[in-house]
Design an enzyme around this catalytic site. Structure first.
Site, PDB file in Angstrom:
ATOM      1  N   SER A 150      -5.259 -19.178  47.042  1.00 21.03           N
ATOM      2  CA  SER A 150      -6.041 -19.473  48.250  1.00 21.03           C
ATOM      3  C   SER A 150      -5.109 -20.095  49.277  1.00 21.03           C
ATOM      4  O   SER A 150      -4.065 -20.677  48.921  1.00 21.03           O
ATOM      5  CB  SER A 150      -7.148 -20.473  47.908  1.00 21.03           C
ATOM      6  N   TYR A 165      -9.699 -28.245  43.602  1.00 22.18           N
ATOM      7  CA  TYR A 165      -9.561 -26.834  44.008  1.00 22.18           C
ATOM      8  C   TYR A 165      -8.167 -26.590  44.605  1.00 22.18           C
ATOM      9  O   TYR A 165      -7.464 -25.657  44.211  1.00 22.18           O
ATOM     10  CB  TYR A 165     -10.651 -26.502  45.027  1.00 22.18           C
TER      11      TYR A 165
HETATM   12  N1  LIG Z   1     -14.234 -16.786  49.990  1.00 17.31           N
HETATM   13  C1  LIG Z   1     -13.133 -17.353  50.431  1.00 17.31           C
HETATM   14  O1  LIG Z   1     -13.018 -17.718  51.612  1.00 17.31           O
HETATM   15  C2  LIG Z   1     -11.962 -17.570  49.503  1.00 17.31           C
HETATM   16  C3  LIG Z   1     -10.750 -17.990  50.067  1.00 17.31           C
HETATM   17  C4  LIG Z   1      -9.662 -18.177  49.236  1.00 17.31           C
HETATM   18  C5  LIG Z   1      -9.762 -17.939  47.887  1.00 17.31           C
HETATM   19  N2  LIG Z   1     -10.960 -17.545  47.351  1.00 17.31           N
HETATM   20  C6  LIG Z   1     -11.001 -17.303  45.918  1.00 17.31           C
HETATM   21  O2  LIG Z   1     -11.490 -16.003  45.672  1.00 17.31           O
HETATM   22  C7  LIG Z   1     -12.118 -15.950  44.399  1.00 17.31           C
HETATM   23  C8  LIG Z   1     -13.495 -15.335  44.552  1.00 17.31           C
HETATM   24  O3  LIG Z   1     -14.266 -16.171  45.383  1.00 17.31           O
HETATM   25  P1  LIG Z   1     -15.497 -15.651  46.256  1.00 17.31           P
HETATM   26  O4  LIG Z   1     -15.407 -16.341  47.547  1.00 17.31           O
HETATM   27  O5  LIG Z   1     -15.571 -14.179  46.197  1.00 17.31           O
HETATM   28  O6  LIG Z   1     -16.698 -16.334  45.459  1.00 17.31           O
HETATM   29  P2  LIG Z   1     -18.142 -15.794  45.042  1.00 17.31           P
HETATM   30  O7  LIG Z   1     -18.712 -14.875  46.062  1.00 17.31           O
HETATM   31  O8  LIG Z   1     -18.912 -17.003  44.663  1.00 17.31           O
HETATM   32  O9  LIG Z   1     -17.857 -14.893  43.733  1.00 17.31           O
HETATM   33  C9  LIG Z   1     -17.393 -15.486  42.563  1.00 17.31           C
HETATM   34  C10 LIG Z   1     -17.390 -14.435  41.479  1.00 17.31           C
HETATM   35  O10 LIG Z   1     -16.866 -15.025  40.287  1.00 17.31           O
HETATM   36  C11 LIG Z   1     -17.840 -14.946  39.242  1.00 17.31           C
HETATM   37  N3  LIG Z   1     -17.677 -16.091  38.374  1.00 17.31           N
HETATM   38  C12 LIG Z   1     -17.788 -17.409  38.701  1.00 17.31           C
HETATM   39  N4  LIG Z   1     -17.568 -18.168  37.618  1.00 17.31           N
HETATM   40  C13 LIG Z   1     -17.312 -17.314  36.586  1.00 17.31           C
HETATM   41  C14 LIG Z   1     -17.014 -17.488  35.211  1.00 17.31           C
HETATM   42  N5  LIG Z   1     -16.951 -18.703  34.649  1.00 17.31           N
HETATM   43  N6  LIG Z   1     -16.797 -16.394  34.451  1.00 17.31           N
HETATM   44  C15 LIG Z   1     -16.872 -15.148  34.994  1.00 17.31           C
HETATM   45  N7  LIG Z   1     -17.135 -14.919  36.283  1.00 17.31           N
HETATM   46  C16 LIG Z   1     -17.361 -15.999  37.069  1.00 17.31           C
HETATM   47  C17 LIG Z   1     -19.178 -14.863  39.969  1.00 17.31           C
HETATM   48  O11 LIG Z   1     -20.229 -14.285  39.209  1.00 17.31           O
HETATM   49  P3  LIG Z   1     -21.185 -15.198  38.232  1.00 17.31           P
HETATM   50  O12 LIG Z   1     -21.606 -16.378  39.022  1.00 17.31           O
HETATM   51  O13 LIG Z   1     -22.310 -14.280  37.850  1.00 17.31           O
HETATM   52  O14 LIG Z   1     -20.333 -15.544  37.057  1.00 17.31           O
HETATM   53  C18 LIG Z   1     -18.786 -13.931  41.121  1.00 17.31           C
HETATM   54  O15 LIG Z   1     -18.673 -12.599  40.662  1.00 17.31           O
HETATM   55  C19 LIG Z   1     -12.119 -17.383  43.871  1.00 17.31           C
HETATM   56  O16 LIG Z   1     -11.031 -17.576  43.001  1.00 17.31           O
HETATM   57  C20 LIG Z   1     -11.925 -18.208  45.127  1.00 17.31           C
HETATM   58  O17 LIG Z   1     -11.360 -19.446  44.869  1.00 17.31           O
HETATM   59  C21 LIG Z   1     -12.055 -17.361  48.134  1.00 17.31           C
END
Ligand SMILES: NC(=O)c1ccc[n+]([C@@H]2O[C@H](COP(=O)([O-])OP(=O)(O)OC[C@H]3O[C@@H](n4cnc5c(N)ncnc54)[C@H](OP(=O)(O)O)[C@@H]3O)[C@@H](O)[C@H]2O)c1
Length: 261
Positions: A150, A165
């Site tokens: 991130s 985080y």
């Molecule tokens: N969105 C941003 O701006 C951003 C920026 C930088 C980095 N990131 C990173 O990108 C990644 C994805 O984030 P996102 O923003 O797409 O979040 P999100 O929309 O909340 O999606 C998270 C995904 O991970 C799954 N998940 C969560 N905990 C889990 C577990 N213990 N085992 C298996 N699956 C799990 C969720 O499904 P379930 O809840 O059904 O398990 C969902 O499919 C993360 O690592 C986050 O830190 C995001």
């Protein structure tokens, strides 16, 4: 001998495992890999959302599969890797995307929440790499691992309070370098993506609080991420086109890290 560029990005015949593939950035990456010809195996905890997403990808013509599992549990990680190998015989691409956040001032951050974030965002990525490499990538002398770090792993933040985080995402940057150095001998590429803000379930609260326009104004490209912004980088790291790139973390952030680091 030179290979046509289209073929270098082609993922036909590859199997990709994407954790957290049911929505958000994991879904965007799975879509990019599937559209490039890979068979995709999506992992997340909630079966209903996961199955619906998999159905959507199939309806779009992709070879999509899913397995409900909790990536924070070592036994589940082993099961996911073993069952994917039983079903498809190989895992060529591993995307460690599932992650958790916790917001609290550092002085009040609960230890339990710290451990939860570090476990899913760091330890489970290590265990997933280990399981997949042992079963497929090391014996086959081939593989691409993409870890999702991130922008919060590259710099500190004043408006967000997320000490665990930020620490976990910073750890992934050097985990990626260290693993790339060690597994280069097995022809395994290990890289990371460091997204800036994208509108997903994880960030919805922050976007509602700060306002998308306010956030976009601080980005050199004057916008936050969208449904296509990660696709190109993901396919580059997953494919032959990125074969000579390893140990790198690529910020996909509209330029925020370029002006703040
Ligand atoms: N969105 C941003 O701006 C951003 C920026 C930088 C980095 N990131 C990173 O990108 C990644 C994805 O984030 P996102 O923003 O797409 O979040 P999100 O929309 O909340 O999606 C998270 C995904 O991970 C799954 N998940 C969560 N905990 C889990 C577990 N213990 N085992 C298996 N699956 C799990 C969720 O499904 P379930 O809840 O059904 O398990 C969902 O499919 C993360 O690592 C986050 O830190 C995001």
């Amino acid at each position: 001998m030179s290979t046509p560029i289209g073929k270098l990005f082609d993922l036909s015949g590859k199997t990709a495992l994407v954790t957290g593939g049911s929505r958000g950035l994991g879904l965007q990456i799975a879509q990019a890999l599937g559209e490039s010809g890979a068979r995709v195996m999506l992992i997340s905890r909630k079966a209903a959302e996961l199955e619906a997403t998999t159905g959507t990808l199939r309806a779009q013509g992709m070879d999509a599969h899913c397995m409900a599992a909790d990536a924070s549990q070592p036994a589940e990680i082993t099961r996911v890797a073993e069952e994917t190998m039983r079903a498809f015989g190989q895992i060529d691409i591993l995307v460690n995307n599932a992650g958790a956040n916790w917001t609290a001032p550092a002085e009040d951050h609960p230890l339990e929440a710290w451990n939860k974030v570090m476990n899913l965002n760091v330890t489970s990525i290590f265990l997933m790499c280990q399981a997949v490499a042992r079963l497929s990538m090391i014996p086959r002398r081939s593989g691409s691992i993409i870890n999702i770090s991130s922008l919060a792993g590259l710099l500190g933040a004043t408006e967000s309070k997320f000490i665990a985080y930020g620490t976990s995402k910073g750890a992934i940057v050097n985990f990626t370098r260290t693993l790339a150095a060690e597994w280069g001998q097995y022809n395994i590429n290990v890289n990371a993506l460091a997204p800036g803000p994208f509108p997903t379930k994880m960030t919805q609260g922050m976007i509602d609080r700060l306002g998308e326009e306010h956030m976009a104004a601080k980005v050199p490209l004057r916008r936050i991420g969208d449904d296509n912004a990660l696709k190109g980088a993901a396919v580059l790291f997953a494919s032959e086109a990125g074969r000579h790139i390893t140990g790198q973390t690529l910020a996909v952030d509209g330029g925020i890290s370029a002006v703040h680091v």
